[in-house]
Design a protein around this motif. Structure first.
Motif, PDB file in Angstrom:
ATOM      1  N   TRP A  26      -1.002 -16.755  -5.102  1.00 57.75           N
ATOM      2  CA  TRP A  26      -1.831 -15.737  -4.443  1.00 57.75           C
ATOM      3  C   TRP A  26      -1.246 -14.776  -3.405  1.00 57.75           C
ATOM      4  O   TRP A  26      -0.592 -15.438  -2.419  1.00 57.75           O
ATOM      5  CB  TRP A  26      -2.967 -16.556  -4.062  1.00 57.75           C
ATOM      6  N   ARG A  27      -1.525 -13.774  -3.216  1.00 57.04           N
ATOM      7  CA  ARG A  27      -1.102 -12.900  -2.533  1.00 57.04           C
ATOM      8  C   ARG A  27      -2.248 -11.886  -1.924  1.00 57.04           C
ATOM      9  O   ARG A  27      -3.082 -11.327  -2.716  1.00 57.04           O
ATOM     10  CB  ARG A  27       0.163 -12.020  -2.847  1.00 57.04           C
ATOM     11  N   PRO A  28      -2.441 -11.548  -0.687  1.00 53.69           N
ATOM     12  CA  PRO A  28      -3.239 -10.539  -0.217  1.00 53.69           C
ATOM     13  C   PRO A  28      -2.883  -9.149  -0.465  1.00 53.69           C
ATOM     14  O   PRO A  28      -1.708  -8.883  -0.707  1.00 53.69           O
ATOM     15  CB  PRO A  28      -3.384 -10.821   1.364  1.00 53.69           C
ATOM     16  N   PHE A  29      -4.030  -8.536  -0.363  1.00 51.39           N
ATOM     17  CA  PHE A  29      -3.975  -6.726  -0.514  1.00 51.39           C
ATOM     18  C   PHE A  29      -3.850  -6.368  -1.805  1.00 51.39           C
ATOM     19  O   PHE A  29      -3.546  -6.884  -2.880  1.00 51.39           O
ATOM     20  CB  PHE A  29      -2.716  -6.343   0.534  1.00 51.39           C
ATOM     21  N   SER A  30      -4.275  -5.170  -2.070  1.00 48.68           N
ATOM     22  CA  SER A  30      -4.194  -4.571  -3.524  1.00 48.68           C
ATOM     23  C   SER A  30      -2.474  -4.399  -3.779  1.00 48.68           C
ATOM     24  O   SER A  30      -1.572  -4.221  -2.649  1.00 48.68           O
ATOM     25  CB  SER A  30      -4.868  -3.007  -3.244  1.00 48.68           C
ATOM     26  N   ASP A  31      -2.249  -3.862  -5.213  1.00 48.92           N
ATOM     27  CA  ASP A  31      -1.012  -3.941  -5.596  1.00 48.92           C
ATOM     28  C   ASP A  31      -0.270  -2.512  -5.025  1.00 48.92           C
ATOM     29  O   ASP A  31       0.694  -2.372  -4.750  1.00 48.92           O
ATOM     30  CB  ASP A  31      -0.979  -3.673  -7.094  1.00 48.92           C
ATOM     31  N   GLU A  32      -1.529  -1.511  -4.492  1.00 52.49           N
ATOM     32  CA  GLU A  32      -0.865  -0.369  -3.901  1.00 52.49           C
ATOM     33  C   GLU A  32      -0.474  -0.573  -2.473  1.00 52.49           C
ATOM     34  O   GLU A  32      -0.124   0.511  -1.970  1.00 52.49           O
ATOM     35  CB  GLU A  32      -2.090   0.540  -4.022  1.00 52.49           C
ATOM     36  N   SER A  33      -0.843  -1.593  -2.022  1.00 52.23           N
ATOM     37  CA  SER A  33      -0.590  -1.738  -0.703  1.00 52.23           C
ATOM     38  C   SER A  33       0.980  -1.734  -0.026  1.00 52.23           C
ATOM     39  O   SER A  33       1.621  -2.035  -0.925  1.00 52.23           O
ATOM     40  CB  SER A  33      -0.819  -3.247  -0.068  1.00 52.23           C
ATOM     41  N   PRO A  34       1.382  -0.943   0.971  1.00 49.32           N
ATOM     42  CA  PRO A  34       2.748  -1.160   1.350  1.00 49.32           C
ATOM     43  C   PRO A  34       3.375  -2.368   1.347  1.00 49.32           C
ATOM     44  O   PRO A  34       4.472  -2.703   1.275  1.00 49.32           O
ATOM     45  CB  PRO A  34       2.839  -0.473   2.671  1.00 49.32           C
ATOM     46  N   TRP A  35       2.605  -3.440   1.808  1.00 54.33           N
ATOM     47  CA  TRP A  35       3.195  -4.769   1.651  1.00 54.33           C
ATOM     48  C   TRP A  35       3.394  -5.325   0.188  1.00 54.33           C
ATOM     49  O   TRP A  35       4.535  -6.122   0.279  1.00 54.33           O
ATOM     50  CB  TRP A  35       1.995  -5.602   2.460  1.00 54.33           C
ATOM     51  N   ASN A  36       3.018  -4.753  -0.681  1.00 49.50           N
ATOM     52  CA  ASN A  36       3.249  -5.175  -1.850  1.00 49.50           C
ATOM     53  C   ASN A  36       4.002  -4.335  -2.621  1.00 49.50           C
ATOM     54  O   ASN A  36       4.240  -4.416  -3.995  1.00 49.50           O
ATOM     55  CB  ASN A  36       1.836  -5.711  -2.636  1.00 49.50           C
ATOM     56  N   GLN A  37       4.532  -3.139  -2.205  1.00 51.46           N
ATOM     57  CA  GLN A  37       5.372  -2.348  -2.830  1.00 51.46           C
ATOM     58  C   GLN A  37       6.823  -2.512  -2.616  1.00 51.46           C
ATOM     59  O   GLN A  37       7.183  -2.542  -1.265  1.00 51.46           O
ATOM     60  CB  GLN A  37       5.129  -0.681  -2.388  1.00 51.46           C
ATOM     61  N   LYS A  38       7.776  -2.382  -3.423  1.00 45.29           N
ATOM     62  CA  LYS A  38       9.043  -2.733  -3.465  1.00 45.29           C
ATOM     63  C   LYS A  38       9.654  -1.354  -2.757  1.00 45.29           C
ATOM     64  O   LYS A  38       9.239  -0.315  -3.018  1.00 45.29           O
ATOM     65  CB  LYS A  38       9.761  -3.220  -4.625  1.00 45.29           C
ATOM     66  N   ILE A  39      10.630  -1.465  -2.269  1.00 44.98           N
ATOM     67  CA  ILE A  39      11.548  -0.415  -1.522  1.00 44.98           C
ATOM     68  C   ILE A  39      11.967   0.411  -2.806  1.00 44.98           C
ATOM     69  O   ILE A  39      12.903  -0.206  -3.606  1.00 44.98           O
ATOM     70  CB  ILE A  39      12.512  -0.721  -0.345  1.00 44.98           C
ATOM     71  N   SER A  40      11.750   1.752  -2.893  1.00 48.04           N
ATOM     72  CA  SER A  40      12.360   2.463  -3.790  1.00 48.04           C
ATOM     73  C   SER A  40      13.810   2.625  -3.679  1.00 48.04           C
ATOM     74  O   SER A  40      14.416   2.652  -2.531  1.00 48.04           O
ATOM     75  CB  SER A  40      11.652   3.729  -3.808  1.00 48.04           C
ATOM     76  N   ASP A 156     -10.793  -6.964   5.155  1.00 46.56           N
ATOM     77  CA  ASP A 156     -11.059  -7.178   3.504  1.00 46.56           C
ATOM     78  C   ASP A 156      -9.550  -7.016   2.901  1.00 46.56           C
ATOM     79  O   ASP A 156      -8.681  -6.033   2.787  1.00 46.56           O
ATOM     80  CB  ASP A 156     -11.636  -5.859   3.187  1.00 46.56           C
ATOM     81  N   LEU A 157      -9.332  -8.190   2.291  1.00 48.04           N
ATOM     82  CA  LEU A 157      -7.862  -8.459   1.776  1.00 48.04           C
ATOM     83  C   LEU A 157      -7.720  -7.950   0.313  1.00 48.04           C
ATOM     84  O   LEU A 157      -6.668  -7.817  -0.334  1.00 48.04           O
ATOM     85  CB  LEU A 157      -7.588  -9.996   1.688  1.00 48.04           C
ATOM     86  N   LYS A 158      -8.832  -7.271  -0.029  1.00 41.04           N
ATOM     87  CA  LYS A 158      -8.737  -6.631  -1.578  1.00 41.04           C
ATOM     88  C   LYS A 158      -8.333  -5.028  -1.027  1.00 41.04           C
ATOM     89  O   LYS A 158      -7.874  -4.537  -2.047  1.00 41.04           O
ATOM     90  CB  LYS A 158     -10.249  -6.485  -1.926  1.00 41.04           C
ATOM     91  N   SER A 159      -8.185  -4.677   0.030  1.00 41.70           N
ATOM     92  CA  SER A 159      -7.784  -3.275   0.684  1.00 41.70           C
ATOM     93  C   SER A 159      -6.336  -3.223   0.752  1.00 41.70           C
ATOM     94  O   SER A 159      -5.611  -4.276   0.145  1.00 41.70           O
ATOM     95  CB  SER A 159      -8.454  -2.982   1.716  1.00 41.70           C
ATOM     96  N   THR A 160      -5.711  -2.163   1.089  1.00 42.01           N
ATOM     97  CA  THR A 160      -4.255  -2.137   1.445  1.00 42.01           C
ATOM     98  C   THR A 160      -4.068  -2.623   2.382  1.00 42.01           C
ATOM     99  O   THR A 160      -2.518  -2.875   2.827  1.00 42.01           O
ATOM    100  CB  THR A 160      -3.960  -0.498   1.500  1.00 42.01           C
ATOM    101  N   GLY A 161      -4.713  -3.325   3.270  1.00 41.87           N
ATOM    102  CA  GLY A 161      -4.266  -4.055   4.511  1.00 41.87           C
ATOM    103  C   GLY A 161      -3.951  -2.905   5.669  1.00 41.87           C
ATOM    104  O   GLY A 161      -3.353  -3.212   6.540  1.00 41.87           O
ATOM    105  N   VAL A 162      -3.990  -1.774   5.371  1.00 52.03           N
ATOM    106  CA  VAL A 162      -3.583  -0.550   6.358  1.00 52.03           C
ATOM    107  C   VAL A 162      -4.945   0.113   7.056  1.00 52.03           C
ATOM    108  O   VAL A 162      -5.772   0.706   6.150  1.00 52.03           O
ATOM    109  CB  VAL A 162      -2.638   0.373   5.766  1.00 52.03           C
ATOM    110  N   GLU A 163      -4.890   0.177   8.236  1.00 50.92           N
ATOM    111  CA  GLU A 163      -6.072   1.039   9.065  1.00 50.92           C
ATOM    112  C   GLU A 163      -5.607   2.368   9.432  1.00 50.92           C
ATOM    113  O   GLU A 163      -4.482   2.335   9.574  1.00 50.92           O
ATOM    114  CB  GLU A 163      -6.584  -0.073  10.249  1.00 50.92           C
TER     115      GLU A 163
END
Length: 425
Positions: A26-40, A156-163
């Protein structure tokens, strides 16, 4: 295919399925979150990366496990008894912690050590089914059995986690979480189940002593209070991202299996600066259950044996930072002019400490009649030139010489900004 071979094949496929399921963490935040995005691979290196990494490399990378970290407690919030967590600083709370509140805190929960008034005493509570996090800083259970917190917030851990930045919030404290950069506590945390699964599929969070004070960049949402001894004028700001050289062959390093997994995450996802610390650190779950699991799996000093200052200088980079934004603890930032834009603008450099903006425009632009577009940090701020009110995008200004803007915030005072413009030849 014979019945015997079919059965063997069936159980082989089933076995692969079970392994795959077992390795899913399990991991928090949406797939679009910066936390879950690999560095290009195309991500640019910051122009000052070498100097910024040098500030990071004052000490080897240490992993906060026993102390100064984040204990994570998993709950079913429907069945867990709720309590009113008292805000120990009246009026200081993040989203969801206005009193009376209902927070699922069990009597046996323990905030992160060390114990004491000057300790962070973080605590993170997560409902993975509902994807909700309750996090607290300075979480303490008093002798009367009541819980208090210096700052609590719900995410909300379904969000991107970015305010949104603090100054764009209706209530500026809604930008806060329990880290100095406004990050939720679960973000970037190393957890035992990830190491056991053999892969960390998100960015990590780090902190260090020489990070830039008072400024942030997204995905951070603020830069909270810092300490006098950490009043740094050069360093990686809250939200700054570092990366371990993705071309480095980890098999050539004397890393433990757990540290190799951490290093791979630093290559693929990197790490965001999220806090101030007295050392250069990553963070691992330090709940009582996690501490049992870490024994024989990961030691707080394992990484520092390889990730020495010399190693950090040689193999890390800072991803391009972009525009710095003022945190809540930057006094002059309260009077800030932000998103200052002129027609034909090629570049802009903002000096927040001296309150100066330097702009370069394209050639053949008449600087005598320009209408700048801007915002102020404080929504109620009034911007004037020699007491004449300036309206964003409407007031025409002659930028043939330095222009002095006065930003007045009712009840707080005023400060002057200087804007200098030049054109390309």
């Amino acid at each position: 295919m014979s019945t015997k071979h079919f059965i063997i094949a069936f159980y082989f496929i089933l076995s692969l399925s079970e392994i795959s399921t077992a390795q899913h963490v399990w991991r928090p935040f949406s797939d679009e979150s910066p936390w879950n995005q690999k560095i290009s691979p195309d991500a640019k290196t910051d122009p000052h990366s070498e100097q910024l990494i040098d500030s990071l490399a004052a000490a080897p990378f240490y992993i906060n496990i026993d102390d100064w970290s984040i204990p994570v407690y998993y709950v079913n919030s429907d069945s867990t008894p709720k309590v009113n967590v008292i805000n120990s600083r009246p009026g200081i709370y993040g989203r969801g912690f206005a009193e009376p509140n209902q927070i699922p805190v069990l009597p046996n929960f323990i905030a992160s050590p060390p114990v004491g008034e000057n300790s962070d005493n973080h605590m993170c509570i997560v409902d993975t089914a509902k994807m909700i996090e309750w996090d607290m800083w300075a979480a303490r259970k008093n002798l009367d059995g009541n819980w208090t917190t210096g700052l609590g917030a719900v995410t909300d851990l379904k969000s991107t986690g970015v305010e949104k930045p603090w100054y764009e919030q209706e209530n500026e404290l809604d930008a806060h979480r329990s880290r100095a950069g406004g990050f939720p506590l679960i973000a970037g945390l190393i957890r035992p189940e990830e190491i056991k699964a053999g892969k960390i599929e998100h960015a990590l969070v780090f902190a260090y002593q020489r990070g830039l004070s008072e400024f942030f960049i997204p995905p951070a949402s603020t830069a909270q209070a810092t300490f006098m001894e950490m009043n740094n004028r050069f360093g990686i700001p809250m939200g700054g991202r570092i990366q371990l050289d993705p071309n480095l062959d980890l098999d050539t390093l004397k890393l433990t299996p757990a540290c190799k997994i951490i290093a791979r995450a630093l290559q693929e996802y990197g790490a965001f600066n999220g806090d101030y610390a007295g050392a250069t650190v990553l963070y691992a779950d330090n709940s009582p259950e996690a501490l049992k699991e870490w024994k024989g799996l990961l030691d707080k000093e394992d990484l520092m044996k390889v990730f020495t200052p010399e190693f950090i200088r040689k193999h890390f980079r800072v991803i391009e930072l972009g525009k710095l934004l003022p945190g809540q603890n930057l006094k002059s930032g309260q009077f800030g002019l932000i998103n200052f834009d002129l027609p034909g603008m090629k570049s802009i450099n903002t000096n927040w400490l001296d309150r100066k903006i330097f702009i370069t425009l394209g050639n053949k632009i008449n600087v005598a009649k320009l209408k700048p577009v801007f915002k102020t940090v404080r929504k109620k701020a009034v911007v004037t030139i020699q007491r004449v009110k300036q309206l964003s995008g409407m007031s025409e200004v002659d930028f043939g010489k330095p222009v002095h803007y006065t930003v007045t915030v009712p009840g707080a005072g005023q400060m002057e900004w200087t804007v200098e413009v030049k054109t390309l030849k």
